[in-house]
Each structure stands twice: as structure tokens, then as C-alpha cells.
Write an enzyme that holds these catalytic residues in place. Structure first.
Site, PDB file in Angstrom:
ATOM      1  N   CYS A 100       0.856  -1.184   0.000  1.00 46.54           N
ATOM      2  CA  CYS A 100       0.000   0.000   0.000  1.00 46.54           C
ATOM      3  C   CYS A 100       0.894   1.237   0.000  1.00 46.54           C
ATOM      4  CB  CYS A 100      -0.905   0.010   1.228  1.00 46.54           C
ATOM      5  SG  CYS A 100      -1.840   1.545   1.400  1.00 46.54           S
ATOM      6  N   ASP A 111      -0.466  -5.748   0.579  1.00 46.00           N
ATOM      7  CA  ASP A 111      -1.775  -6.030   0.000  1.00 46.00           C
ATOM      8  C   ASP A 111      -1.667  -7.368  -0.727  1.00 46.00           C
ATOM      9  OD1 ASP A 111      -3.218  -3.711   0.744  1.00 46.00           O
ATOM     10  OD2 ASP A 111      -2.286  -2.588  -0.884  1.00 46.00           O
TER      11      ASP A 111
END
EC number: 1.7.1.13
Length: 156
Positions: free
Chosen positions: A55, A62
Site C-alpha cells: 500500500c 496487499d
């Protein structure tokens, strides 16, 4: 970004060679090989069930399942180079939409396929799953394209 391999010789491919892991998608090299069935419409599918990126805001990882389907023209993506390219996102900060669409566009530019679609099925961030879908071209009428096989996210 390292240039694309345009040769038909496997000597210049990353395949079968010790290959350092690329540190970023921009550094990663994607290789292509001639399609031995360029006169036939068929779908090739790659599924990356453990895709990760970072991120860009929080620096947290992620996770996604990527499903890449394409109907090749003259070229196929060489799978080792694709694995290294996808793995290079592990330390790359980008939003879900950017990662998914950038991968699709890079493959489109490399392969000039008759059809390509990518689905990014991202695990929730902030309580909201973000799924991203992109395609280019139209599926040839005689090509069979199965469903992606990834169920929609359901809370536990």
C-alpha cells in the site's frame, strides 16, 4: 525497464538461466517466445494466487489473486519471466487499480494479443475488498473462456 526479448533463441531468455530477482516492476524483464499455434484462437490462463504489493499510503502488504487470460497472436509470454515480473511487485507501492491495469497494459504491449483480460481479486483493505478488471480486444468467437474461478469475497 529492461528491453523485451525479441529473439526466437532460448539462449537469450531468463528461462534456464540463473536470474536475479528484480527489485521493481520497472526493472523486471518480460520475455516472449513465438506462438507455435499462431493460426489458432485459444485462451492461455495464468493464475497468481499469492500476488502481493505494498500500500503506497500505509506501507502494509496487499494481497490478491490475479487471473490473466489471453488469446495469443504471434507471441506467448515466457512463464518464468512472468513469475519474476509479478514477484517484483512485492516491494512496490501502488494502489490495487494501478497494479492490475499496469500489468495488463505491459502484457498487451509485449504480446499484441488478440484478446487479453486481467482480474485482480484483492483482499479487503480497510474492510472493503477492491476487485479490478481490465481487458483489451474482443474475445474471438471460437475461443473458449471459462469463468475466472475466484468467488466473490465474503466476510467471515
Amino acid at each position: 525497464m529492461t528491453s523485451t526479448n525479441d529473439t526466437t533463441s532460448t539462449d537469450d531468455l531468463q528461462l534456464g538461466q540463473p536470474t536475479p530477482f528484480p527489485t521493481s516492476p520497472e526493472e523486471a524483464r518480460l520475455d516472449r517466445v513465438p506462438n507455435p499455434h499462431a493460426d489458432t484462437d485459444y485462451v492461455a490462463r495464468f493464475t497468481a494466487p499469492e500476488f502481493t504489493s505494498i500500500c503506497p499510503v500505509t506501507g502494509q502488504p496487499d494481497f490478491a489473486i490475479l487471473v490473466i487470460d489471453y488469446v495469443p497472436g504471434d507471441w506467448l509470454v515466457e512463464s518464468k519471466s512472468l513469475k519474476l515480473y509479478l514477484g517484483s511487485f512485492r516491494n512496490h507501492g501502488a494502489f490495487h487499480e494501478d497494479c492490475t491495469v499496469a500489468i495488463g497494459k505491459r502484457l498487451r504491449d509485449l504480446l499484441a494479443p488478440r484478446y487479453l483480460r486481467i482480474g485482480g481479486f484483492w483482499y479487503p483493505r480497510g474492510g472493503i475488498p477492491i476487485d479490478v478488471f481490465w481487458q483489451t480486444g474482443e474475445l474471438p468467437k471460437n475461443a473458449w473462456l471459462p469463468e475466472p474461478g475466484v468467488p466473490p469475497y465474503r466476510g467471515r
